[in-house]
Design a protein around this motif. Structure first.
Motif, short mmCIF file in Angstrom:
data_model
loop_
_atom_site.label_atom_id
_atom_site.label_comp_id
_atom_site.label_asym_id
_atom_site.label_seq_id
_atom_site.Cartn_x
_atom_site.Cartn_y
_atom_site.Cartn_z
N GLU A 60 0.84 -1.20 0.00
CA GLU A 60 0.00 0.00 0.00
C GLU A 60 0.88 1.26 0.00
O GLU A 60 0.61 2.23 -0.69
N ASP A 61 1.94 1.18 0.81
CA ASP A 61 2.85 2.30 0.95
C ASP A 61 3.63 2.53 -0.33
O ASP A 61 3.81 3.66 -0.81
N TYR A 99 1.08 3.83 -3.84
CA TYR A 99 0.66 5.21 -4.15
C TYR A 99 1.87 6.08 -4.47
O TYR A 99 1.79 7.00 -5.28
N ARG A 136 2.42 8.16 -7.92
CA ARG A 136 2.72 9.60 -7.95
C ARG A 136 4.05 9.87 -8.64
O ARG A 136 4.18 10.85 -9.37
N ARG A 167 -1.80 -5.71 -5.62
CA ARG A 167 -2.60 -4.53 -5.29
C ARG A 167 -3.11 -3.84 -6.54
O ARG A 167 -2.40 -3.78 -7.55
N GLU A 216 -4.07 -0.16 -7.38
CA GLU A 216 -3.94 1.19 -6.83
C GLU A 216 -4.71 2.12 -7.76
O GLU A 216 -4.39 2.21 -8.94
N TYR A 243 -7.18 9.14 -7.91
CA TYR A 243 -8.32 9.88 -7.37
C TYR A 243 -9.52 9.89 -8.33
O TYR A 243 -10.66 9.69 -7.91
N GLU A 281 -11.67 6.51 -8.62
CA GLU A 281 -12.14 5.85 -7.40
C GLU A 281 -13.64 5.58 -7.41
O GLU A 281 -14.10 4.62 -6.81
N ASP A 326 -13.10 0.45 -4.07
CA ASP A 326 -12.33 -0.49 -3.26
C ASP A 326 -12.96 -1.87 -3.31
O ASP A 326 -12.27 -2.89 -3.40
N ALA A 327 -14.31 -1.90 -3.25
CA ALA A 327 -15.01 -3.18 -3.23
C ALA A 327 -14.82 -3.94 -4.54
O ALA A 327 -14.54 -5.15 -4.52
N SER A 363 -11.26 -5.18 -4.84
CA SER A 363 -11.09 -6.35 -3.99
C SER A 363 -11.69 -7.59 -4.65
O SER A 363 -11.12 -8.68 -4.62
N GLY A 390 -4.28 8.70 -4.02
CA GLY A 390 -4.52 8.98 -2.61
C GLY A 390 -4.72 7.74 -1.77
O GLY A 390 -5.22 7.82 -0.67
N GLY A 391 -4.32 6.57 -2.28
CA GLY A 391 -4.39 5.35 -1.47
C GLY A 391 -5.65 4.54 -1.68
O GLY A 391 -5.91 3.59 -0.95
N GLY A 392 -6.46 4.85 -2.70
CA GLY A 392 -7.65 4.05 -2.98
C GLY A 392 -7.29 2.73 -3.66
O GLY A 392 -6.26 2.63 -4.28
N GLY A 393 -8.18 1.75 -3.54
CA GLY A 393 -7.94 0.46 -4.17
C GLY A 393 -8.02 -0.67 -3.17
O GLY A 393 -8.62 -0.52 -2.12
N SER A 451 -13.78 -4.34 2.59
CA SER A 451 -12.75 -3.83 1.68
C SER A 451 -12.82 -2.32 1.57
O SER A 451 -11.78 -1.66 1.44
N ARG A 505 -6.45 5.28 2.79
CA ARG A 505 -6.53 6.67 2.33
C ARG A 505 -6.23 7.62 3.47
O ARG A 505 -5.58 8.64 3.29
#
Lengths: 232, 193
Positions: free
Chosen positions: A75-76, A79, A83, A108, A110, A113, A116, A121-122, A125, A224-227, B132, B140
């Motif tokens: 996750e880290d 994103y 970027r 993952r 990713e 924005y 999204e 996310d669902a 997944s 922004g970390g979505g996914g 999820s 986020r």
């Protein structure tokens, strides 16, 4: 002298930035197979498909396999990579990374924005759990990557996630057809070797290299970390 | 004062102007405000998921009442604590915000840990989707927090060092509060049964 000085400054700068952020692979195309999980043909075909998709929609979907996450969580890493490459168009942020780290056994999706709302996310997944991971678990990395990428494109195109539990029948039919084609081609090549060579070189090398050079790379999109993530 | 002193003063002023940049502090402040707005958005997004989550979980017979009540209460008190951009320099406000959201984080992670004991619930499609979404939202939040920390750092360094400190004095700009909790605090605590 000046050149050496410049090189020194460059190296110093490079070391400083390399220390601050993880090292990212070079964005060479829509498929960056750093961990070598795809065959050449599959990588080229996927690259072509994603390129055409971008031409049609301006959405950038990039498939990347990593040989190492360098001690970060996926996750880290994800994103920051998005970027760094600037995947997606500036202002629209319509990029998506499909990241596979086979050594850490992590995967993952990713999502930038701007996408999204469509690739939630669902659904991300669902793609990972229903399509990608079953293939990875049975050892077919390539199929997991190719089918996963296809599912991402379908969802972005407004379709739902279709989890097909068994289409083994279809794939055997396909491979039988492929075999017949191959035999036909070989017998043709035995009679006309020169024409066969021309056909091969045209479809293989001419097409893909001209396509690769026309791509401008990342468009400046942000993440922004979505996914969603998964592991196997 | 002699003409020479004036000239020197003028040169000094121009140099400060050039190095400091009169617009830098407002620009960095805008960056801080924007990334703060993003932090609050993401926390709001988490908050919005909770009613649906509670509704889904409630349907399962004899699901621990206390766990659900904790989540509902923590959500109610967390939504009351918001910080406007003007209050970002106030350490008390930030502490309250952190405490309220931290409470909700731990109540939620307890709920998710407890749900492991309910196989039917874990197989529920609605619950899987919510799970999820919650994971994505927590991620986020982590990203938004890191962006905020970076923006505050840029701003504070400028406000506290020369020549920005001079402009800060003129504007009355205060250093902004960053998050005190470490990243480890965002990971759910281990729950033992």
């Amino acid at each position: 002298m000046m050149r050496r000085l410049a090189l020194g400054v460059f190296l110093l700068f490079f070391c400083a930035t390399a220390h601050a952020a993880p090292h990212f692979p070079v964005l060479t195309g829509h498929v960056v197979d750093d961990a070598n999980v795809l065959s050449r043909d599959a990588a080229q075909e996927l690259d072509q498909k994603l390129m055409e998709y971008e031409r049609g929609t301006s959405n950038q979907v990039i498939v990347v396999t990593l040989s190492s996450l360098q001690g970060l969580t996926i996750e880290d890493y994800g994103y920051q990579l998005g970027r760094y490459w600037g995947i997606g168009q500036k202002g629209k942020n319509n990029g998506t990374l499909f990241i596979v780290a086979p050594n850490e056994r992590k995967v993952r999706i990713e999502v930038g924005y701007g996408l999204e709302g469509v690739l939630t996310d669902a659904t991300s997944s669902q793609i990972i759990q229903g399509i990608v991971l079953p293939n990875f678990k049975s050892g077919d990395m390539e199929r997991g990557v190719v089918d996963g990428a296809q599912a991402i494109l379908e969802v972005l195109g407004g379709h739902g996630v279709v989890v097909s539990s068994s289409d083994n029948h279809a794939s055997t039919v396909q491979s039988v057809l492929g075999l017949i084609m191959l035999i036909l081609f070989l017998s043709f090549a035995a009679r006309h070797p020169f024409i066969a060579m021309m056909l091969l070189s045209d479809s293989r090398f001419g097409g893909s290299s001209s396509g690769g050079s026309s791509w401008g790379g990342g468009g400046g999109g942000s993440f922004g970390g979505g996914g969603a993530s998964g592991s196997w | 004062m002699s003409a020479r002193t004036w000239i020197i003063l003028a040169i000094v002023a121009v140099v400060i102007f050039a190095i400091g940049g009169i617009n830098t502090i407002p620009r960095l402040e805008e960056g801080v405000n924007a990334s703060w707005a993003q932090v609050q958005n993401e926390y709001q997004r988490r908050s919005d998921l909770i009613p649906n989550l509670v509704e889904t979980v409630k349907g399962y017979a004899n699901f621990e009442k206390q766990t659900l009540t904790d989540v509902i209460n923590a959500r109610a008190s967390a939504t009351k604590v918001t910080i406007t951009p003007e209050n970002l320099s106030d350490p008390e406000a930030m502490k309250k915000f952190e405490a309220a959201q931290g409470q909700l984080s731990s109540a939620l992670s307890h709920l998710m840990a407890v749900s492991e004991r309910y196989p039917d619930l874990k197989a529920n499609q609605n619950f899987i989707a919510l799970q999820s979404q919650l994971e994505g939202t927590e991620n986020r939040i982590a990203v938004a927090r890191r962006d905020y920390i970076a923006a505050v750092q840029d701003y504070n360094v400028r406000v506290r060092t020369f020549p920005g400190v001079l402009w800060a004095h003129i504007y009355g700009a205060q250093p902004k509060q960053s998050f005190t909790a470490t990243e480890g605090a965002a990971t759910p605590p281990a729950v033992k049964f």
